[in-house]
Design a protein around this motif. Sequence first.
Motif, mmCIF file in Angstrom:
data_model
loop_
_atom_site.group_PDB
_atom_site.id
_atom_site.type_symbol
_atom_site.label_atom_id
_atom_site.label_comp_id
_atom_site.label_asym_id
_atom_site.label_seq_id
_atom_site.Cartn_x
_atom_site.Cartn_y
_atom_site.Cartn_z
ATOM 1 N N GLY A 177 0.828 -1.208 0.000
ATOM 2 C CA GLY A 177 0.000 0.000 0.000
ATOM 3 C C GLY A 177 0.857 1.249 0.000
ATOM 4 N N ALA A 178 1.888 1.229 0.835
ATOM 5 C CA ALA A 178 2.750 2.403 0.946
ATOM 6 C C ALA A 178 3.534 2.644 -0.343
ATOM 7 C CB ALA A 178 3.711 2.229 2.118
ATOM 8 N N LEU A 179 3.917 1.566 -1.025
ATOM 9 C CA LEU A 179 4.652 1.711 -2.289
ATOM 10 C C LEU A 179 3.784 2.419 -3.333
ATOM 11 C CD1 LEU A 179 7.212 0.976 -3.870
ATOM 12 C CD2 LEU A 179 6.275 -1.304 -4.215
ATOM 13 N N PHE A 180 2.540 1.987 -3.426
ATOM 14 C CA PHE A 180 1.626 2.615 -4.377
ATOM 15 C C PHE A 180 1.370 4.079 -3.978
ATOM 16 C CE2 PHE A 180 -2.618 3.614 -6.038
ATOM 17 C CZ PHE A 180 -2.427 3.302 -7.372
ATOM 18 N N GLN A 181 1.201 4.306 -2.686
ATOM 19 C CA GLN A 181 0.942 5.659 -2.175
ATOM 20 C C GLN A 181 2.127 6.590 -2.497
ATOM 21 O OE1 GLN A 181 1.246 6.130 2.114
ATOM 22 N NE2 GLN A 181 -0.604 7.369 2.122
ATOM 23 N N THR A 182 3.332 6.115 -2.289
ATOM 24 C CA THR A 182 4.516 6.938 -2.558
ATOM 25 C C THR A 182 4.619 7.252 -4.051
ATOM 26 O OG1 THR A 182 5.635 5.873 -0.730
ATOM 27 C CG2 THR A 182 7.038 7.038 -2.280
ATOM 28 N N ALA A 183 4.357 6.248 -4.882
ATOM 29 C CA ALA A 183 4.406 6.470 -6.332
ATOM 30 C C ALA A 183 3.407 7.565 -6.709
ATOM 31 C CB ALA A 183 4.081 5.173 -7.068
ATOM 32 N N PHE A 184 2.222 7.527 -6.106
ATOM 33 C CA PHE A 184 1.193 8.525 -6.419
ATOM 34 C C PHE A 184 1.638 9.917 -5.962
ATOM 35 C CE2 PHE A 184 -2.598 10.973 -5.228
ATOM 36 C CZ PHE A 184 -3.242 11.006 -6.448
ATOM 37 N N ARG A 185 2.131 10.005 -4.736
ATOM 38 C CA ARG A 185 2.504 11.323 -4.195
ATOM 39 C C ARG A 185 3.623 11.952 -5.026
ATOM 40 N NH1 ARG A 185 2.035 10.497 2.391
ATOM 41 N NH2 ARG A 185 -0.235 10.281 2.330
ATOM 42 N N GLU A 186 4.575 11.126 -5.430
ATOM 43 C CA GLU A 186 5.699 11.695 -6.187
ATOM 44 C C GLU A 186 5.280 12.067 -7.601
ATOM 45 O OE1 GLU A 186 9.322 9.531 -5.599
ATOM 46 O OE2 GLU A 186 9.155 9.757 -3.425
ATOM 47 N N MET A 187 4.436 11.241 -8.208
ATOM 48 C CA MET A 187 3.979 11.565 -9.568
ATOM 49 C C MET A 187 3.117 12.828 -9.566
ATOM 50 S SD MET A 187 4.306 10.537 -12.667
ATOM 51 C CE MET A 187 4.936 8.863 -12.478
ATOM 52 N N ALA A 188 2.320 13.010 -8.518
ATOM 53 C CA ALA A 188 1.423 14.176 -8.442
ATOM 54 C C ALA A 188 2.202 15.489 -8.518
ATOM 55 C CB ALA A 188 0.611 14.114 -7.145
ATOM 56 N N LYS A 189 3.433 15.470 -8.057
ATOM 57 C CA LYS A 189 4.247 16.705 -8.096
ATOM 58 C C LYS A 189 4.507 17.158 -9.530
ATOM 59 C CE LYS A 189 6.700 15.489 -3.879
ATOM 60 N NZ LYS A 189 7.875 14.753 -3.422
ATOM 61 N N ASN A 190 4.462 16.219 -10.481
ATOM 62 C CA ASN A 190 4.686 16.581 -11.892
ATOM 63 C C ASN A 190 3.441 17.204 -12.530
ATOM 64 O OD1 ASN A 190 7.229 15.421 -11.758
ATOM 65 N ND2 ASN A 190 6.424 13.394 -12.300
ATOM 66 N N TYR A 191 2.312 17.181 -11.800
ATOM 67 C CA TYR A 191 1.048 17.708 -12.348
ATOM 68 C C TYR A 191 0.454 18.707 -11.358
ATOM 69 C CZ TYR A 191 1.582 13.767 -15.516
ATOM 70 O OH TYR A 191 2.062 12.886 -16.445
ATOM 71 N N THR A 193 -1.118 21.387 -11.542
ATOM 72 C CA THR A 193 -2.411 22.040 -11.796
ATOM 73 C C THR A 193 -3.591 21.081 -11.604
ATOM 74 O OG1 THR A 193 -2.246 21.506 -14.127
ATOM 75 C CG2 THR A 193 -1.419 23.689 -13.438
ATOM 76 N N ILE A 194 -3.309 19.801 -11.396
ATOM 77 C CA ILE A 194 -4.424 18.842 -11.211
ATOM 78 C C ILE A 194 -4.538 18.494 -9.731
ATOM 79 C CG2 ILE A 194 -5.353 16.573 -11.824
ATOM 80 C CD1 ILE A 194 -3.689 16.717 -14.394
ATOM 81 N N PRO A 195 -5.630 18.863 -9.073
ATOM 82 C CA PRO A 195 -5.789 18.497 -7.660
ATOM 83 C C PRO A 195 -5.687 16.981 -7.477
ATOM 84 C CG PRO A 195 -7.465 20.070 -8.327
ATOM 85 C CD PRO A 195 -6.743 19.649 -9.579
ATOM 86 N N ALA A 196 -4.891 16.581 -6.480
ATOM 87 C CA ALA A 196 -4.667 15.155 -6.229
ATOM 88 C C ALA A 196 -4.909 14.869 -4.758
ATOM 89 C CB ALA A 196 -3.240 14.779 -6.607
ATOM 90 N N ASP A 197 -5.604 13.783 -4.461
ATOM 91 C CA ASP A 197 -5.788 13.400 -3.061
ATOM 92 C C ASP A 197 -5.890 11.883 -2.962
ATOM 93 O OD1 ASP A 197 -8.243 13.059 -4.177
ATOM 94 O OD2 ASP A 197 -9.315 14.417 -2.859
ATOM 95 N N GLU A 198 -6.058 11.392 -1.738
ATOM 96 C CA GLU A 198 -6.044 9.945 -1.502
ATOM 97 C C GLU A 198 -7.221 9.546 -0.622
ATOM 98 O OE1 GLU A 198 -2.283 8.899 0.321
ATOM 99 O OE2 GLU A 198 -1.318 10.482 -0.844
#
Length: 367
Positions: A177-191, A193-198
């Motif tokens: 779970g944490a691996l997927f969460q980290t991948a999401f958080r780091e990828m979100a930084k590249n976008y 302008t797109i609101p991202a949450d979990e």
Amino acid sequence: MTLIPGDGIGPEVTGAAQTVAAATGVSIEWESIDAGERAIQATGTPLPDAVLESIRRNKVALKGPITTPIGSGFRSVNVALRQQLDLFASVRPARAIAGEGTRFPETDLIVVREATEGLYSGVEHWVDRDHTAAETVNVITRKASDRIVRFAFELARRQGRRRVTAVHKANIMKTTGALFQTAFREMAKNYPTIPADERLVDNMCMQLAKKPEEYDVIVTTNLFGDILSDLCAGLAGGLGVAPGALYGDAIAVFEPVHGSAPKYAGQDKANPVAEILSLELMLRHLNETEAADRIWRAVWETIAEKKVVTYDLALPGYTDRPVPPSSCSAMAREIARKVPLVDLTQPAPRPTARSGARGAIDPSLEA
Ligand code: NAD
């Protein structure tokens, strides 16, 4: 184009999609090939090499549902197809159509599900000889997580979507779970302008059942995506109207969310819309935008008019406006009849919010 009619209601709904495809005027040469039960009878295997070769050659396929026996028997053809062709992104839009068959006429969600690993990796075994304990391994890799999360953000950017929500269970599954969460958080930084949450998956289910209009693109791992996409299909009007697409880097396969519904096989009763809207997604992928737009509007008008609709959109219990049900083939013919007649100068119909603008998240619903 590869066509896999599939099992159960598959041949009926793929036949319906072919009727509608013909009405668009787009020239499609179908290469029909069997997988699943009919392939076992003919070749002894549910997924003959010829099926994979046909899809690899054509790069695009329209597929009907394929039966997977529970417990013993052959492995899921659907899972094998995704893994062997590396179809990593399962995209399932859940759009309410004309407010029919749903309590949530504003539902307009897209579930983006990782489709090659997770709990569907096929790594499972009995722990003891007496079969009193078993293990299924949840394989999550950073590579596949990055790839699916990037796919979701790119889809949101291209389609001008409002928000991307990652769904996981990182509080309990501390590694996967944490691996997927980290991948999401780091990828979100590249976008930015797109609101991202979990959301945790249990909380996500509750929130979707209460306020589906507050969510937009949902990205998640394989099992959670399988379950959430059926939930979202239910919010949008049921499995009969829920299309899907599987994307790899160079290959795409389009198929409804629903299965082979064996109890309705051969009765000309199933709703063809999920397969027809999978065709719509296929035509968009092929840049046949006008044909895809015509199909979407013809489906919308047919359901809104509600003269020729299948049982799941017609009968009391499924709708507050019951009408006599029509057959699968009659509904397909009605959609096909409308395809050349739709007025493309009007704005495309979309799921509509009950109360205008969508509100902010109610903090009391947070995890
Ligand atoms: P299902 O989706 O086939 O059917 C569940 C119920 O949903 C049906 O009984 C019916 O009431 C309704 N339904 C489904 N499609 C409909 C349609 N087009 N129109 C109207 N109503 C519809 O799910 P299941 O019964 O759990 O699975 C049957 C088989 O399909 C299983 O072998 C399963 O493994 C397989 N399956 C295949 C796929 C696929 O090929 N991608 C997906 C899901 C399930």
